[in-house]
Design an enzyme around this catalytic site. Structure first.
Site, short mmCIF file in Angstrom:
data_model
loop_
_atom_site.label_atom_id
_atom_site.label_comp_id
_atom_site.label_asym_id
_atom_site.label_seq_id
_atom_site.Cartn_x
_atom_site.Cartn_y
_atom_site.Cartn_z
N LYS A 104 -2.70 2.63 9.85
CA LYS A 104 -1.64 3.13 8.95
C LYS A 104 -2.23 3.80 7.70
O LYS A 104 -1.82 4.89 7.32
CB LYS A 104 -0.78 1.92 8.56
N ARG A 154 -0.15 -5.63 16.25
CA ARG A 154 0.06 -4.25 15.79
C ARG A 154 -1.20 -3.41 16.00
O ARG A 154 -2.28 -3.78 15.59
CB ARG A 154 0.48 -4.24 14.32
N PHE A 168 -6.17 -6.71 -0.99
CA PHE A 168 -7.31 -6.47 -0.09
C PHE A 168 -7.48 -7.70 0.78
O PHE A 168 -8.57 -8.27 0.88
CB PHE A 168 -8.58 -6.18 -0.89
N LEU A 211 -20.04 -3.00 10.71
CA LEU A 211 -20.90 -2.23 11.62
C LEU A 211 -20.85 -2.83 13.01
O LEU A 211 -21.80 -2.69 13.77
CB LEU A 211 -22.34 -2.20 11.09
N THR A 237 0.86 -1.19 0.00
CA THR A 237 0.00 0.00 0.00
C THR A 237 0.89 1.24 0.00
O THR A 237 1.72 1.41 0.90
CB THR A 237 -0.91 0.00 1.23
N LYS A 263 -7.55 -8.58 16.49
CA LYS A 263 -8.84 -9.21 16.18
C LYS A 263 -8.62 -10.72 16.31
O LYS A 263 -7.47 -11.18 16.38
CB LYS A 263 -9.34 -8.84 14.79
N CYS A 295 -3.14 -2.39 8.98
CA CYS A 295 -3.62 -1.64 7.80
C CYS A 295 -4.43 -0.40 8.12
O CYS A 295 -4.08 0.69 7.70
CB CYS A 295 -4.43 -2.58 6.91
#
Ligand code: UDX
Length: 446
Positions: A262, A326, A151, A249, A122, A319, A259
């Site tokens: 950043k 990170r 992605f 949501l 990215t 998660k 990601c």
């Protein structure tokens, strides 16, 4: 799929490089993965996978014959038809993307390089122009350049690669874009063939938009807490509107990972550096930082000051499904709690922090972490925590308070099991926020 398989070189054996390399090998290509860290290459050659990603060890093992690993940039660059740049672009102190690893890759390209250079990392909009200028300056003007952002979400990266919502290909020359797009022929997906600037922006804008949705629903959750609505119900009702959709949501403890934080800050900086103040993204970032810290307020609501209190952090990864720490909320929380004088215990099924959680006591099981605790905080939505409201947990705790940063548990069941419960944007009981209604006085007519 293409008739003759392209030889693929991957520059960078990080998470994106390994997943991309393994998936292309699975599609039948010969893939050489290059990294600068000898220990990593040794491990990969020996069949050890240095990162936690579901299905990756099996995929690498299954495609062993088509995969090789090397420290030699020249070997990769001279043998490949396509060279994928998969190096990290971490934030600098200012929040801009640090492209030093990208420039190092370019410096290492030998003069004989004929492969097309494909940017997976990215990067800010305009990087393709700079790369092209750098290639020309090095006598490599003949090397084609294509932007092909990834992605991939951690934990579902292989599925995301094999069944993508779309593949984005940005090229300076249409023929280069079409050649790269052909690589994805075997996947049933839409290819967005566009210019390099737009491809670079699609990646940044997609991640910034998803982060914005999360900060938005987190603020709705915070308003739910003071008005008595239940954000889970609100998100369900909103998500059924096809213009909104149900994804991203989930209110919680704020987004983390390698990601979103950043990329949001890189887009904000990119805009600022180009003379545009991206007001909305400032708020997205600020809301996210505050969201991580709201847990501390919830603990204090029940415990008063936190000095001397023992708090268990359950889940440390940013998660579930990854060992990645990170930008994880656990790090911010542990530091804050320790600074307040609390004792912190911590558990995670896969993440093994070194310096990140200095001062916290790491435990082998959730039960060990909550033993003697004044509160337990669910930081990551691990399945192992779904049955936390058990009797052995309640009796092991000094004070049975569960602060659920992920709305993982059912508030009614948890309270029925004898715990005090704080979720995110959920009322104390389904109707608790409604004002107590008196029985209406019978109307006296007359
Ligand atoms: C993300 C993007 O999804 C991926 O396309 C991109 O290229 C890399 O960044 P990743 O960071 O692995 O992937 O995880 P993702 O599942 O997107 O979650 C990011 C963060 O947002 C996590 O901390 C997650 O817990 C949080 N999140 C996600 C929420 O708080 N609520 C949601 O509804 C969704």
């Amino acid at each position: 799929m293409t008739e003759a398989k392209a030889g693929i070189g991957i520059l960078g054996a990080g998470w994106v490089g390994l997943v991309t390399g393994a998936c292309f090998a699975d599609l039948g290509h010969d893939v050489v993965i290059r990294d600068v860290v000898p220990g990593k290459i040794d491990a990969l050659r020996a069949g050890r996978v240095p990162i936690h990603e579901e299905g990756l060890p099996e995929l690498l093992a299954r495609n062993r014959d088509r995969l090789s690993f090397t420290l030699d940039a020249r070997e990769v660059a001279t043998n490949a038809d396509l060279l994928f740049v998969c190096v990290g672009t971490p934030p600098t102190y200012s929040g801009d993307a640090d492209l030093s690893a990208v420039w190092t890759v370019l410096d290492e390209l030998p003069a004989e390089t004929q492969a097309t250079l494909v940017m997976k990392s990215t990067v800010p909009v305009g990087t393709g122009d700079k790369v092209r200028a750098a290639l020309e300056a090095r006598g490599l003007g003949h090397v084609a350049y294509v932007s092909n952002p990834e992605f991939l979400a951690e934990g579902s990266a292989i599925r995301d690669f094999m069944r993508p919502d779309r593949v984005v290909v940005g090229a300076f020359a249409e023929a280069d874009g079409l050649a790269l797009a052909a690589l994805y022929d075997g996947l049933e997906t839409e290819v967005v063939l566009t210019d390099v600037h737009s491809a670079e922006m699609i990646k940044l804008a997609s991640n910034a938009f998803l982060a914005t949705r999360i900060s938005f629903i987190n603020e709705i959750a915070n308003v739910c807490e003071v008005t008595g609505a239940d954000v889970e119900e609100v998100a369900r009702g909103m998500g059924l509107d096809r213009r909104i959709g149900p994804h991203f949501l989930r209110a919680g403890i704020g987004y983390g990972g390698s990601c979103f934080p950043k990329d949001v800050s890189a887009l904000k900086q990119l805009a600022g550096n180009s003379g545009y103040h991206f007001q909305l993204l400032n708020s997205v970032i600020e809301v996210n930082e505050l969201q991580k810290r709201r847990v501390v307020g919830k603990l204090k609501k029940h415990l008063g000051h936190l000095a001397g209190k023992r708090i268990a952090l359950l889940g440390l990864a940013y998660k579930a499904g990854t060992d990645d720490l990170r930008e994880a909320a656990s790090i911010v929380l542990a530091a804050r709690l320790l600074a307040e004088g609390a004792e912190v215990t911590a558990w995670d099924p896969v993440a093994s922090p070194r310096d990140e959680l200095r001062g916290a006591a790491l435990c082998a099981t959730p039960l060990e972490a909550v033993t003697g605790a004044d509160a337990a905080v669910i930081v990551t939505e691990w399945d192992e925590l779904r049955d936390l409201a058990r009797e052995d947990v309640r009796s092991a705790m000094r004070n049975p308070l569960l602060v659920d940063g992920r709305n993982l548990l059912d508030p009614l069941a948890v309270r029925a099991a004898g715990f005090a419960y704080e979720g995110v944007g959920r009322p104390t009981s389904p109707f608790s926020a409604l004002p107590e209604t008196e029985e209406p006085e019978p109307r006296v007519r007359g």
